[in-house]
Write an enzyme that holds these catalytic residues in place. Structure first.
Site, PDB file in Angstrom:
ATOM      1  N   GLU A 122     -11.240   5.638   5.426  1.00 50.94           N
ATOM      2  CA  GLU A 122     -10.696   6.544   6.449  1.00 50.94           C
ATOM      3  C   GLU A 122     -11.707   6.798   7.557  1.00 50.94           C
ATOM      4  OE1 GLU A 122      -7.689   7.411   6.673  1.00 50.94           O
ATOM      5  OE2 GLU A 122      -6.804   7.378   4.675  1.00 50.94           O
ATOM      6  N   TYR A 161       0.836  -1.198   0.000  1.00 45.61           N
ATOM      7  CA  TYR A 161       0.000   0.000   0.000  1.00 45.61           C
ATOM      8  C   TYR A 161       0.872   1.251   0.000  1.00 45.61           C
ATOM      9  CZ  TYR A 161      -2.901   3.708   2.008  1.00 45.61           C
ATOM     10  OH  TYR A 161      -3.530   4.898   2.245  1.00 45.61           O
ATOM     11  N   TRP A 185      -4.833   1.953  10.898  1.00 44.50           N
ATOM     12  CA  TRP A 185      -5.001   1.801   9.449  1.00 44.50           C
ATOM     13  C   TRP A 185      -4.726   0.362   9.019  1.00 44.50           C
ATOM     14  CZ3 TRP A 185      -7.610   3.666   5.750  1.00 44.50           C
ATOM     15  CH2 TRP A 185      -7.268   3.416   4.416  1.00 44.50           C
TER      16      TRP A 185
END
Length: 203
Positions: free
Chosen positions: A49, A27, A57
């Site tokens: 988000e 990512y 995350w």
């Protein structure tokens, strides 16, 4: 056994926050900080988000495929019309964060997202206006220098709240800006810094 190309990539210096598992590094290497002008991709990051609020995350990244399946590949037009019965199904879906407020916020935000499209031509046009159409190029040398919010994310959060969006405060939106390339927050020592910077300068 790792291939020589894999070893070469693993030997590169990355922003330390992405270390831990392969998908996280991928990512970081492929997506984080790349300027996004596609509305469906913008919506994907808004959903992810906002789902992250109060979580890491890495937790969301591990559930990304679950979200992709549950939220129609992040097609905001479909998400905006999700019926109550499907909300109840999502509350039982272990592939996503089973938080009712966050699920309902995603549906609400899809509707508000389309309202911005109607008034601004596209959501991407709307959000990129906050940085005058060009990524903010920072030069951080340590993680401790990177802010959690900025004056721009504060203004964006205030405006989106006024427009009816939910679960998108300034901290969440700054993370969104980092992810979608409105700001380049790769550390200068990171191997991706110059690549992402060049992407921004070419716009």
């Amino acid at each position: 056994m790792a291939t020589s190309s894999e070893t070469q990539v693993h030997d590169k210096f990355r922003c330390p926050w992405c270390m831990g598992f392969k998908e996280y590094m991928h990512y970081h290497d492929e997506e984080w900080g790349v300027p996004v002008f596609d509305d469906q991709k913008q919506f994907e990051f808004l959903v992810l988000e906002s789902a992250q609020a109060g979580l890491s995350w890495s937790t969301i990244l591990k559930k990304r495929e679950g979200y992709r399946q549950a939220f129609a590949d992040f097609d905001y037009r479909i998400v905006a019309d999700m019926p109550e019965g499907y909300v109840q199904e999502l509350l039982q879906n272990a592939g996503i964060i089973r938080n009712e407020l966050k699920i309902r916020a995603a549906i609400n935000n899809a509707r508000r997202f389309m309202e911005i499209q109607a008034s601004s031509g596209s959501f991407s046009h709307y959000i990129w206006d906050f940085v005058d159409g060009k990524p903010v190029q920072n030069e951080w040398k340590s993680l401790s220098e990177i802010p959690a919010t900025t004056a721009i994310s504060d203004r964006l959060a205030k405006d989106l709240k006024k427009k009816g969006f939910k679960f998108l405060g300034s901290t969440t939106l700054y993370a969104h800006m980092q992810a979608t390339g409105l700001v380049n927050d790769h550390m200068v020592e990171c191997w991706r810094y110059e690549e992402v910077r060049n992407l921004g300068l070419s716009l």
